[in-house]
Motif scaffolding. Structure first.
Motif, PDB file in Angstrom:
ATOM      1  N   TRP B 123       0.811  -1.218   0.000  1.00 39.23           N
ATOM      2  CA  TRP B 123       0.000   0.000   0.000  1.00 39.23           C
ATOM      3  C   TRP B 123       0.842   1.265   0.000  1.00 39.23           C
ATOM      4  O   TRP B 123       2.025   1.224   0.375  1.00 39.23           O
ATOM      5  CB  TRP B 123      -0.906   0.033   1.240  1.00 39.23           C
ATOM      6  CG  TRP B 123      -2.142  -0.775   1.077  1.00 39.23           C
ATOM      7  CD1 TRP B 123      -3.321  -0.373   0.537  1.00 39.23           C
ATOM      8  CD2 TRP B 123      -2.325  -2.141   1.447  1.00 39.23           C
ATOM      9  NE1 TRP B 123      -4.231  -1.402   0.547  1.00 39.23           N
ATOM     10  CE2 TRP B 123      -3.649  -2.507   1.090  1.00 39.23           C
ATOM     11  CE3 TRP B 123      -1.520  -3.114   2.031  1.00 39.23           C
ATOM     12  CZ2 TRP B 123      -4.176  -3.776   1.309  1.00 39.23           C
ATOM     13  CZ3 TRP B 123      -2.034  -4.380   2.245  1.00 39.23           C
ATOM     14  CH2 TRP B 123      -3.347  -4.702   1.881  1.00 39.23           C
ATOM     15  N   LEU B 124       0.226   2.373  -0.355  1.00 38.37           N
ATOM     16  CA  LEU B 124       0.816   3.681  -0.111  1.00 38.37           C
ATOM     17  C   LEU B 124       1.088   3.769   1.387  1.00 38.37           C
ATOM     18  O   LEU B 124       0.227   3.381   2.182  1.00 38.37           O
ATOM     19  CB  LEU B 124      -0.183   4.785  -0.494  1.00 38.37           C
ATOM     20  CG  LEU B 124      -0.434   5.018  -1.974  1.00 38.37           C
ATOM     21  CD1 LEU B 124      -1.691   5.842  -2.165  1.00 38.37           C
ATOM     22  CD2 LEU B 124       0.754   5.725  -2.598  1.00 38.37           C
ATOM     23  N   PRO B 125       2.265   4.262   1.781  1.00 37.32           N
ATOM     24  CA  PRO B 125       2.595   4.244   3.214  1.00 37.32           C
ATOM     25  C   PRO B 125       1.537   4.918   4.081  1.00 37.32           C
ATOM     26  O   PRO B 125       1.176   4.406   5.136  1.00 37.32           O
ATOM     27  CB  PRO B 125       3.926   4.998   3.280  1.00 37.32           C
ATOM     28  CG  PRO B 125       4.491   4.951   1.906  1.00 37.32           C
ATOM     29  CD  PRO B 125       3.349   4.805   0.951  1.00 37.32           C
ATOM     30  N   TRP B 126       1.002   6.060   3.625  1.00 40.52           N
ATOM     31  CA  TRP B 126       0.023   6.762   4.466  1.00 40.52           C
ATOM     32  C   TRP B 126      -1.291   6.008   4.562  1.00 40.52           C
ATOM     33  O   TRP B 126      -2.000   6.077   5.548  1.00 40.52           O
ATOM     34  CB  TRP B 126      -0.187   8.191   4.004  1.00 40.52           C
ATOM     35  CG  TRP B 126      -0.539   8.359   2.557  1.00 40.52           C
ATOM     36  CD1 TRP B 126       0.344   8.489   1.523  1.00 40.52           C
ATOM     37  CD2 TRP B 126      -1.836   8.419   1.987  1.00 40.52           C
ATOM     38  NE1 TRP B 126      -0.334   8.618   0.341  1.00 40.52           N
ATOM     39  CE2 TRP B 126      -1.685   8.586   0.587  1.00 40.52           C
ATOM     40  CE3 TRP B 126      -3.139   8.366   2.505  1.00 40.52           C
ATOM     41  CZ2 TRP B 126      -2.770   8.677  -0.286  1.00 40.52           C
ATOM     42  CZ3 TRP B 126      -4.217   8.470   1.641  1.00 40.52           C
ATOM     43  CH2 TRP B 126      -4.023   8.611   0.254  1.00 40.52           C
ATOM     44  N   LYS B 127      -1.638   5.264   3.527  1.00 41.07           N
ATOM     45  CA  LYS B 127      -2.872   4.478   3.558  1.00 41.07           C
ATOM     46  C   LYS B 127      -2.747   3.378   4.606  1.00 41.07           C
ATOM     47  O   LYS B 127      -3.680   3.086   5.348  1.00 41.07           O
ATOM     48  CB  LYS B 127      -3.127   3.882   2.167  1.00 41.07           C
ATOM     49  CG  LYS B 127      -4.460   3.170   2.006  1.00 41.07           C
ATOM     50  CD  LYS B 127      -5.624   4.137   1.931  1.00 41.07           C
ATOM     51  CE  LYS B 127      -6.943   3.419   1.742  1.00 41.07           C
ATOM     52  NZ  LYS B 127      -8.086   4.338   1.836  1.00 41.07           N
ATOM     53  N   TRP B 128      -1.569   2.746   4.661  1.00 39.30           N
ATOM     54  CA  TRP B 128      -1.298   1.717   5.666  1.00 39.30           C
ATOM     55  C   TRP B 128      -1.360   2.313   7.069  1.00 39.30           C
ATOM     56  O   TRP B 128      -1.993   1.768   7.963  1.00 39.30           O
ATOM     57  CB  TRP B 128       0.080   1.113   5.385  1.00 39.30           C
ATOM     58  CG  TRP B 128       0.551   0.129   6.396  1.00 39.30           C
ATOM     59  CD1 TRP B 128       1.340   0.384   7.471  1.00 39.30           C
ATOM     60  CD2 TRP B 128       0.248  -1.268   6.437  1.00 39.30           C
ATOM     61  NE1 TRP B 128       1.566  -0.759   8.171  1.00 39.30           N
ATOM     62  CE2 TRP B 128       0.902  -1.802   7.558  1.00 39.30           C
ATOM     63  CE3 TRP B 128      -0.496  -2.133   5.626  1.00 39.30           C
ATOM     64  CZ2 TRP B 128       0.829  -3.146   7.901  1.00 39.30           C
ATOM     65  CZ3 TRP B 128      -0.575  -3.466   5.968  1.00 39.30           C
ATOM     66  CH2 TRP B 128       0.078  -3.966   7.086  1.00 39.30           C
TER      67      TRP B 128
END
Lengths: 303, 422
Positions: B123-128
């Protein structure tokens, strides 16, 4: 022994027969009522595991909140705007269909139709009628050379729109209840009044209304209770966004139930505070019913 | 009479017992036992065709979906969590509500215990990060879509106002929000009877979402009154209202939906999921809408996660399903069907995705536009009452739009209302 059994049967059985209602009422009515009172004394958020006891703190906070009084004012205004025209119209309609008419059953059935329609459907249609840019009512106003109205934006205009929805749904229903009561009024009274030269209007005022007084009291009280709890109409009128919670950006049509919903199902799910609101509403409804009863009792009796 | 009654009753009782027994075996977890998984969503996530595919590979799994609207879905989820029963095995959670759950994660299965730890790079790091609890020890949700932002605009209205209509030229009109509002003023001067934007709330929200910190600081403290980027967004939005750019439409009302087709306003902030909404509500305006870059460069608005309430008994089976549903291949299929933009960056270089366009939007390269937007997002911390705070500020802007309050009074009331939320 046998006589004892017989006695017990005649004296106890009636209570047993009616007990299912009271048992169900205790489980689904009384218990939630009491539990709500208990919850209202706590800082009770649905998201938290701990519920701290705060005594009457929620009530104090509620009564000090200007938005609560604003919601109460809105509710009373919508109540007056919907109940009064509704009952007068219902009385006139009932009087009309109580006369010899062609296809009488059809007219009477027609009265009930708006009430059979789901409230969601009614509000969706009315919201389109009262639309700002593409609404039928504004189109009519404009074609008569009057200006457009942003129905949702104004205090009075939004109350009128919501009251119109309530009136549309409940007038026919109340007319049918009035009609049932009117049919029990002895025909001789009308015959002699006609012989004495009384007009239809005089007959309505001097014979019909005093004769159906208990029914009027009943209808007024029931409509008031409904009016104080009005929720679906303002909620759906505002559309699916946040306006459906606070009743417009200026809270111009937030009713008491919407206020309760705002705190109970938004803003951290404060069930304690919402329960306190529910209890204050309960008190208000009892109060309103009592006042209504006292006022309508003064309608002059025919006897 | 009596005998006949008994003849009737016995089969009924037997059937009843059998039915209960059958239900009982349903709940037992394990290998090839029959399992029913309930999935609760708000709106259509485009999962329906995927369930069939999944059931073919896992014949013992039956999937049942229930869909309600945004508010009702989250409210019933919270009631079910509080009462300890009634929640589905798999529940969708939108970002506006997610932060209130990550603050108290104990009602959800920890996906890290179920094996999600190795998937992080997907995932996109911020989504995680959004799915992690405040102490970072519990993961409650796997990301589905992200609301990468763009700006949708009407080419016919732009042409009438003497503005460029080509999407690259339009994007160059507004690298910043200040220039967006300035363009709006030009637009109003040329077409005074029409409006530049649908309502001011979305513009405000987009600006705040783009800032490095929004309405909460990293310690979950409300900073609406002290964060200069919030006040700057407010002032610029007030400027746009004062020059009569907003059509003052309340979102999700019949008037708002109709306006997309009638051309009441010229621009709207467009998270990826909004494209599907415009397409369904403005069917006869095909070719009139186009998509340009959003002012300020990037940003995300909305997006969801799939979470597993602890009361669900088939945690492992449910985890296997959400792991599959949120995997890149499935997210790509969902994007093509619904427009919900994937949260898995491995797709952002996939020509199948970057080359995706839609005839409705003049063949605008949706894939390319939203990829650029999602990649540039700077993660921002979201606090527990994120949604309520934005609603409160939105109401303040609404009061100015409706002429109920002067901007300064509206701001004062917003601050006192927000303080009460804290």
């Amino acid at each position: 022994m046998r006589t004892w059994l017989y006695k017990a049967d005649t004296q106890l059985s009636p209570y047993l027969y009616i007990s299912p209602f009271f048992l169900l009422f205790a489980v689904f009515g009384l218990f939630p009522l009491g539990y709500t009172a208990w919850v209202s004394l706590h800082d009770w958020s649905l998201l938290a595991d701990e519920h701290a006891f705060v005594g009457l703190g929620n009530y104090a906070e509620l009564l000090a909140d200007p938005y609560f009084w604003n919601a109460l004012r809105n509710t009373l205004s919508i109540l007056a705007l919907s109940t009064i025209p509704q009952l007068i119209l219902a009385l006139i309609l009932a009087h009309l269909v109580n006369r010899p008419l062609r296809a009488r059953t059809l007219w009477r059935l027609g009265l009930l139709l708006p009430n059979v329609t789901s409230v969601v459907a009614v509000v969706v249609i009315f919201s389109q009628l009262f639309g700002r840019d593409f609404g039928l009512i504004n189109w009519l106003l404009e074609s008569f050379g009057l200006g457009r109205i942003d129905w949702q934006a104004g205090v009075a205009s939004s109350h009128v729109a919501i009251a119109a929805m309530i009136t549309w749904r409940w007038t026919g229903y109340n007319a049918l209840i009035f009609l049932a009561a009117m049919q029990a009024v002895p025909k001789e009274l009308y015959e002699s009044a006609t012989l004495d030269g009384a007009t239809a209007g005089q007959q309505l005022r001097k014979i019909t209304i005093p004769s159906i007084r208990p029914t009027i009291i009943f209808v007024v009280i029931v409509s008031t209770i409904y009016g104080l709890q009005v929720f679906a109409e303002p909620q759906l009128f505002a559309g699916g966004g946040p306006n459906g919670i606070i009743g417009g950006p200026d809270r111009q049509f937030q009713t008491l139930t919407l206020y309760m919903y705002e705190h109970g199902f938004n803003r951290g799910f404060e069930f304690g505070y919402a329960s306190a609101t529910a209890w204050v509403m309960f008190g208000l409804i009892v109060l309103a019913a009592a006042v209504n009863y006292l006022i309508t009792r003064r309608i002059r009796s025919s006897r | 009479m009596r005998a006949s009654l008994r003849r009737l009753l016995v089969p009924i009782m037997v059937t009843g017992l059998l039915a209960t027994a059958a239900c009982g075996s349903d709940e037992q977890p394990g290998g090839n036992e029959k399992i029913t998984l309930n999935v609760a969503l708000f709106g259509d996530f485009g999962f329906k065709p995927l369930y069939e595919e999944y059931s073919k590979a896992h014949p013992n799994v039956t999937i049942k979906e229930r869909i309600s609207d945004y508010a009702a879905h989250h409210q019933s989820l919270i009631s079910h969590l509080a009462t300890g029963s009634g929640a589905a095995d798999i529940e969708a959670v939108e970002i506006g509500y997610l932060s209130s759950f990550t603050a108290t994660p104990n009602r959800f299965h920890n996906l890290l215990d179920l094996g999600a730890g190795s998937l992080e790079s997907q995932w996109l790091p911020w989504k995680w990060q959004q799915g992690l609890s405040t102490d970072k020890k519990t993961l409650i949700g796997l990301g589905t879509d992200v609301g990468g932002m763009a700006m949708c605009y009407r080419t016919d209205l732009f042409k009438a106002a003497g503005l460029p209509t080509d999407r690259d030229a339009v994007s160059k009109l507004w690298p910043t929000w200040d220039e967006y509002v300035a363009t709006g003023k030009k637009y109003k001067a040329a077409a005074p009877k029409s409006y530049f934007m649908e309502a001011s709330g979305n513009m405000f929200r987009a600006m705040v979402e783009q800032a490095s910190t929004g309405v909460y600081d990293n310690a979950d403290k409300l900073i609406v009154d002290s964060n200069p980027s919030v006040k700057k967004a407010w002032d610029l939005t007030v400027d746009a209202i004062a020059s009569d750019q907003s059509a003052k439409l309340a979102a999700w009302t019949p008037e708002w939906s109709a306006a997309f087709g009638k051309g009441t306003f010229a621009t709207i902030v467009c998270p990826a999921w909004m494209t599907a909404y415009i397409e369904t509500n403005a069917k006869d305006a095909a070719g009139k809408w186009d998509i340009a870059a959003v002012p300020g460069g990037a940003g995300s608005m909305g997006g969801s996660h799939l979470a597993l309430p602890k009361q669900g008994k088939n945690a492992q089976a449910a985890y296997d399903l959400i792991k599959w549903l949120t995997a890149p291949e499935q997210q790509k299929k969902i994007f093509k069907a619904t427009g919900n933009f994937p949260s898995t960056p491995s797709l952002y270089t996939d020509p199948d995705l970057t080359g995706f366009s839609k005839p409705f939007f003049n063949n605008a390269p949706l894939g390319k536009i939203f990829t650029a937007s999602a990649q540039a997002v700077q993660p921002q911390h979201q606090g527990p009452k994120q949604g309520d705070v934005f609603n409160t500020i939105g109401a303040g802007l609404g009061r100015i739009e409706q002429g109920k309050q002067k901007p300064d009074d509206a701001w004062k009331q917003v601050l006192s209302d927000v303080a009460k939320l804290g």
